[in-house]
Scaffold this motif. Structure first.
Motif, PDB file in Angstrom:
ATOM      1  N   UNK A 102     -17.774  62.439 -63.662  1.00 56.55           N
ATOM      2  CA  UNK A 102     -17.804  63.357 -64.633  1.00 56.55           C
ATOM      3  C   UNK A 102     -18.788  64.637 -64.240  1.00 56.55           C
ATOM      4  N   UNK A 103     -18.438  65.793 -63.871  1.00 55.88           N
ATOM      5  CA  UNK A 103     -19.491  66.569 -63.587  1.00 55.88           C
ATOM      6  C   UNK A 103     -19.505  67.554 -64.774  1.00 55.88           C
ATOM      7  N   UNK A 104     -20.672  68.072 -64.950  1.00 59.03           N
ATOM      8  CA  UNK A 104     -20.933  69.273 -66.155  1.00 59.03           C
ATOM      9  C   UNK A 104     -21.862  70.125 -65.746  1.00 59.03           C
ATOM     10  N   UNK A 105     -21.473  71.195 -65.904  1.00 59.11           N
ATOM     11  CA  UNK A 105     -22.364  72.695 -65.640  1.00 59.11           C
ATOM     12  C   UNK A 105     -22.784  73.027 -66.752  1.00 59.11           C
ATOM     13  N   UNK A 106     -24.221  72.896 -67.008  1.00 60.60           N
ATOM     14  CA  UNK A 106     -24.711  73.499 -68.045  1.00 60.60           C
ATOM     15  C   UNK A 106     -24.769  74.874 -68.364  1.00 60.60           C
ATOM     16  N   UNK A 107     -24.759  75.369 -67.030  1.00 67.10           N
ATOM     17  CA  UNK A 107     -25.093  77.067 -66.882  1.00 67.10           C
ATOM     18  C   UNK A 107     -23.649  77.598 -67.559  1.00 67.10           C
ATOM     19  N   UNK A 108     -22.536  77.327 -67.315  1.00 67.85           N
ATOM     20  CA  UNK A 108     -21.255  77.513 -67.978  1.00 67.85           C
ATOM     21  C   UNK A 108     -20.926  76.706 -69.206  1.00 67.85           C
ATOM     22  N   UNK A 109     -21.549  75.454 -69.338  1.00 71.65           N
ATOM     23  CA  UNK A 109     -20.810  74.663 -70.385  1.00 71.65           C
ATOM     24  C   UNK A 109     -19.448  74.270 -69.882  1.00 71.65           C
ATOM     25  N   UNK A 110     -19.315  73.798 -68.774  1.00 68.18           N
ATOM     26  CA  UNK A 110     -17.975  73.410 -68.173  1.00 68.18           C
ATOM     27  C   UNK A 110     -17.867  71.993 -67.648  1.00 68.18           C
ATOM     28  N   UNK A 111     -16.899  71.425 -68.094  1.00 66.21           N
ATOM     29  CA  UNK A 111     -16.899  69.939 -67.351  1.00 66.21           C
ATOM     30  C   UNK A 111     -15.705  69.857 -66.350  1.00 66.21           C
ATOM     31  N   UNK A 112     -15.986  69.057 -65.378  1.00 63.88           N
ATOM     32  CA  UNK A 112     -14.617  68.749 -64.601  1.00 63.88           C
ATOM     33  C   UNK A 112     -14.776  67.411 -64.205  1.00 63.88           C
ATOM     34  N   UNK A 113     -13.635  66.847 -63.723  1.00 62.90           N
ATOM     35  CA  UNK A 113     -13.705  65.455 -63.149  1.00 62.90           C
ATOM     36  C   UNK A 113     -13.321  65.317 -61.716  1.00 62.90           C
ATOM     37  N   UNK A 114     -13.770  64.676 -60.891  1.00 64.12           N
ATOM     38  CA  UNK A 114     -13.366  64.378 -59.610  1.00 64.12           C
ATOM     39  C   UNK A 114     -12.723  62.813 -59.462  1.00 64.12           C
ATOM     40  N   UNK A 115     -11.599  62.753 -58.912  1.00 67.42           N
ATOM     41  CA  UNK A 115     -11.189  61.501 -58.753  1.00 67.42           C
ATOM     42  C   UNK A 115     -10.378  61.052 -57.649  1.00 67.42           C
ATOM     43  N   UNK A 116     -10.867  59.828 -57.150  1.00 67.55           N
ATOM     44  CA  UNK A 116     -10.539  59.432 -55.879  1.00 67.55           C
ATOM     45  C   UNK A 116      -9.936  58.126 -55.967  1.00 67.55           C
ATOM     46  N   UNK A 117      -8.995  57.804 -55.021  1.00 67.86           N
ATOM     47  CA  UNK A 117      -8.171  56.213 -55.076  1.00 67.86           C
ATOM     48  C   UNK A 117      -8.758  55.696 -53.697  1.00 67.86           C
ATOM     49  N   UNK A 118      -9.130  54.221 -53.824  1.00 64.94           N
ATOM     50  CA  UNK A 118      -9.469  53.576 -52.779  1.00 64.94           C
ATOM     51  C   UNK A 118      -8.444  52.350 -52.741  1.00 64.94           C
ATOM     52  N   UNK A 119      -8.027  51.724 -51.654  1.00 67.74           N
ATOM     53  CA  UNK A 119      -7.173  50.603 -51.520  1.00 67.74           C
ATOM     54  C   UNK A 119      -8.015  49.253 -52.212  1.00 67.74           C
ATOM     55  N   UNK A 120      -7.374  48.623 -52.532  1.00 64.03           N
ATOM     56  CA  UNK A 120      -8.237  47.208 -53.117  1.00 64.03           C
ATOM     57  C   UNK A 120      -8.750  46.346 -52.069  1.00 64.03           C
ATOM     58  N   UNK A 121      -8.157  46.363 -50.983  1.00 64.85           N
ATOM     59  CA  UNK A 121      -8.565  45.458 -49.850  1.00 64.85           C
ATOM     60  C   UNK A 121      -9.874  45.842 -49.417  1.00 64.85           C
ATOM     61  N   UNK A 122     -10.197  47.529 -49.343  1.00 63.50           N
ATOM     62  CA  UNK A 122     -11.256  47.787 -48.813  1.00 63.50           C
ATOM     63  C   UNK A 122     -11.670  49.075 -49.551  1.00 63.50           C
ATOM     64  N   UNK A 123     -12.329  48.557 -50.654  1.00 63.95           N
ATOM     65  CA  UNK A 123     -12.773  49.616 -51.583  1.00 63.95           C
ATOM     66  C   UNK A 123     -14.066  50.231 -51.367  1.00 63.95           C
ATOM     67  N   UNK A 124     -14.158  50.984 -50.154  1.00 60.52           N
ATOM     68  CA  UNK A 124     -15.249  51.556 -49.704  1.00 60.52           C
ATOM     69  C   UNK A 124     -15.458  53.147 -50.103  1.00 60.52           C
ATOM     70  N   UNK A 125     -16.435  53.310 -50.856  1.00 65.89           N
ATOM     71  CA  UNK A 125     -16.813  54.553 -51.386  1.00 65.89           C
ATOM     72  C   UNK A 125     -18.002  55.035 -50.848  1.00 65.89           C
ATOM     73  N   UNK A 126     -18.208  56.090 -50.377  1.00 66.53           N
ATOM     74  CA  UNK A 126     -19.634  56.544 -49.995  1.00 66.53           C
ATOM     75  C   UNK A 126     -20.614  56.824 -51.490  1.00 66.53           C
ATOM     76  N   UNK A 127     -21.869  56.531 -51.380  1.00 70.60           N
ATOM     77  CA  UNK A 127     -22.612  56.687 -52.644  1.00 70.60           C
ATOM     78  C   UNK A 127     -23.008  57.961 -52.873  1.00 70.60           C
TER      79      UNK A 127
END
Lengths: 166, 426
Positions: A77-102
């Protein structure tokens, strides 16, 4: 006033085919993207001269057992306070190798949020400084928020959706 | 036989209690004592899990060099109750009781945040009167929340008087809750679509009485601490949070505003008719303990202003939406009317029609942005409910804030951040 269309156009120009699609729920746009693109996209939106999505509101893990090849999902969930605007970024990973960069190096607040997502869903945030359980005990050997752990007796007959016409 | 044993016990008692290589509470790492740069030995101190000054059940393992904290490792989860998991098996209206138990110092805000989230999903329009009643209750809750935090800050720095004095006012707020919902702490106040009952004459009388009697008490409380030399010496410059740090750590609410950023959900994305009211957002300058205290004091006055306006301009009309599928009918109707009986049964059994969809709704809770991310697949319970709990997010800055300060300052920093264990763990 920033519009979702503007952001979508800008992201499409920048990332093109890396974006799997957009969705809008109650004025908040979700951007579906690949695991590798998510972090550069968050950094891009952070440093963007006009958008300035510089606040990480929340990070949620979700389990979709039926989505083969992308069972686990991470929602930023990202929020831009300059514009008071929210967006969401969604990703999907397989359950066998659920590696996501921090993203701890972009947002320090992601530290515990990622630990929580790891604790409950087993999402492995690669590069996290201290990826250990946070709310559950360390000895736990499963990830309790996954859907295969029902809360109630699964043989109960009185709460089946089909019986109520759903 | 007894003689020998007695002798043994006596001998043991005479000897000093030596326990292996570890004497007292020396800080050990892999069995080796930790040594400071100048050669002194460091000690480990367990602050918590049940330490009176943590005001909740969570632990900090502090490594101390004399009285200075070298590092702190917070451990949380002692009252984790898996609300998000439980919510996946409960009808929506039963989740309200879970939200009570998050920030239990201001439960009505949590309740109404959840109600508004569901109303957004179900597409229910709440009448103006219900919105105003909600505002009154939420602002009373904010006053109660901030009163606790600020008076406890006084207790932690050695001034007990103010705490006991304002407790009386919190009691009056709780009596207003009682009038509205019958409960005091875990309120479960309101329903989807409005309030469970209208403001009774008694409730209005109590609110007016509160408006009349609160300012002198608050003024006296401020007189006692705001310019108090000892209090200022203890709090100014303790635990400062810069704007960059506040943003990086995801601060929100009074702690963020103390750092000088005027982000408030009530103003940025108004809900429940907050746009109708005239109020200011107090901001601090340096984000230290004193600023956090002052911002909360300022917010109490602003909340007080909002309550006054809401009571003066309370609109006439229904106190709940006309949504029979979602709003429980009055009990006497259930006994007389077939329609009402059917709706009552369906609502209580959790068999209301819920659309497929997704919604994120945030309210300004006592501690900051309290968000509910509800994903519904059309089933009786949420597919996934993620609660953004402000405490959980800003408390991770605590190790950085308490590094290098004395133990007594660390206690005050924690106290001024208003960390609520229920919200931390959910």
């Amino acid at each position: 006033m920033l519009s979702n269309q503007e952001i979508a156009d800008d992201l499409l120009a920048q990332y093109g085919d890396k974006i799997a699609g957009f969705e809008e729920h109650h004025e908040i746009m979700s951007v579906f993207t690949t695991v590798e693109t998510a972090k550069p996209m968050i950094a891009y939106l952070y440093n963007h001269p006009t958008f300035k999505f510089q606040y990480l509101t929340d990070l949620a893990g979700i389990h979709y057992p039926d989505n083969t090849g992308g069972e686990l999902s991470v929602v930023y969930h990202l929020h831009s306070w300059t514009h008071n605007h929210r967006i969401m970024i969604r990703i999907f990973v397989p359950i066998e190798a659920p590696d996501v960069p921090t993203i701890v190096d972009l947002h320090k607040s992601a530290n515990w949020m990622e630990r929580e997502a790891y604790d409950f869903f087993g999402i492995n945030f690669v590069g996290h400084p201290n990826l250990i359980r946070i709310l559950n005990i360390e000895e736990m050997d499963y990830f309790p928020m996954r859907k295969e752990f029902p809360l109630e007796d699964a043989t109960r007959q009185d709460k089946i959706d089909a019986l109520f016409g759903r | 036989m007894s003689e020998t044993n007695t002798n043994n016990t006596l001998t043991q008692r005479d000897q000093p209690a030596v326990m292996g290589p570890q004497v007292g509470n020396l800080a050990l790492k892999d069995g080796v004592p930790l040594i400071a740069e100048d050669g002194r030995e460091l000690t480990t101190l367990n602050l918590g899990p049940t330490h009176p000054s943590t005001h909740g059940i969570f632990q900090n393992i502090l490594t101390m060099d004399g009285e200075k904290i070298v590092s702190g490792v917070p451990t949380i989860g002692y009252i984790h109750r898996a609300f998000e998991k439980i919510a996946e098996r409960r009808p929506l209206y039963q989740i309200t009781t879970l939200t009570d138990r998050m920030n239990y110092c201001s439960s009505p805000i949590n309740n109404m945040g959840w109600h508004m989230t569901v109303e957004k999903l179900l597409g229910i329009e709440v009448p103006k009167r219900a919105q105003y009643i909600r505002v009154i209750m939420m602002e009373l809750a904010r006053i109660a929340d901030h009163l606790i935090c600020n008076s406890i800050l006084g207790v932690d720095s050695g001034a007990f008087t103010g705490f006991l004095y304002v407790m009386q006012k919190r009691e009056e707020i709780y009596e207003i809750y009682e009038e509205m919902c019958g409960a005091r702490l875990t309120t479960n106040m309101g329903r989807f679509g409005g309030m469970e009952r209208d403001l009774s004459n008694e409730a209005i009388r109590k609110i007016r009485e509160f408006i009349r009697s609160f300012p002198p008490v608050m003024q006296e409380f401020e007189k006692m601490l705001n310019r108090n030399r000892i209090f200022i010496d203890r709090t100014v410059g303790v635990g400062p949070v810069s704007q960059e740090m506040a943003l990086q750590y995801g601060f929100s609410g009074p702690n963020l505003r103390a750092a000088g950023i005027d982000y408030d959900v009530r103003v940025m994305s108004p809900y429940s008719s907050y746009q109708d009211f005239d109020f200011d957002i107090p901001v601090g300058y340096s984000g230290d303990t004193y600023d956090r205290f002052m911002v909360r004091n300022g917010e109490i006055w602003e909340s007080f202003k909002i309550i006054q306006q809401a009571v003066e301009n309370l609109p006439e009309g229904p106190f709940h939406a006309d949504a029979p599928e979602y709003y429980l009918p009055p009990k006497q109707e259930v006994y007389r009317n077939m329609e009402a009986l059917i709706y009552h049964f369906k609502i209580v059994m959790g068999e209301i029609p819920i659309p497929v969809g997704e919604v994120y709704h945030a309210v300004e809770g006592g501690n900051g942005e309290l968000g509910f991310h509800l994903i519904s697949d059309g089933g009786r319970s949420p597919y996934r409910l993620k609660m953004r709990r402000p405490c959980f997010i800003f408390y991770q800055s605590y190790p950085e804030l308490c590094k290098g300060v004395t133990l007594s300052d660390a206690i005050i920093i924690m106290s001024s951040m208003n960390v609520i264990a229920g919200e931390l763990d959910a």
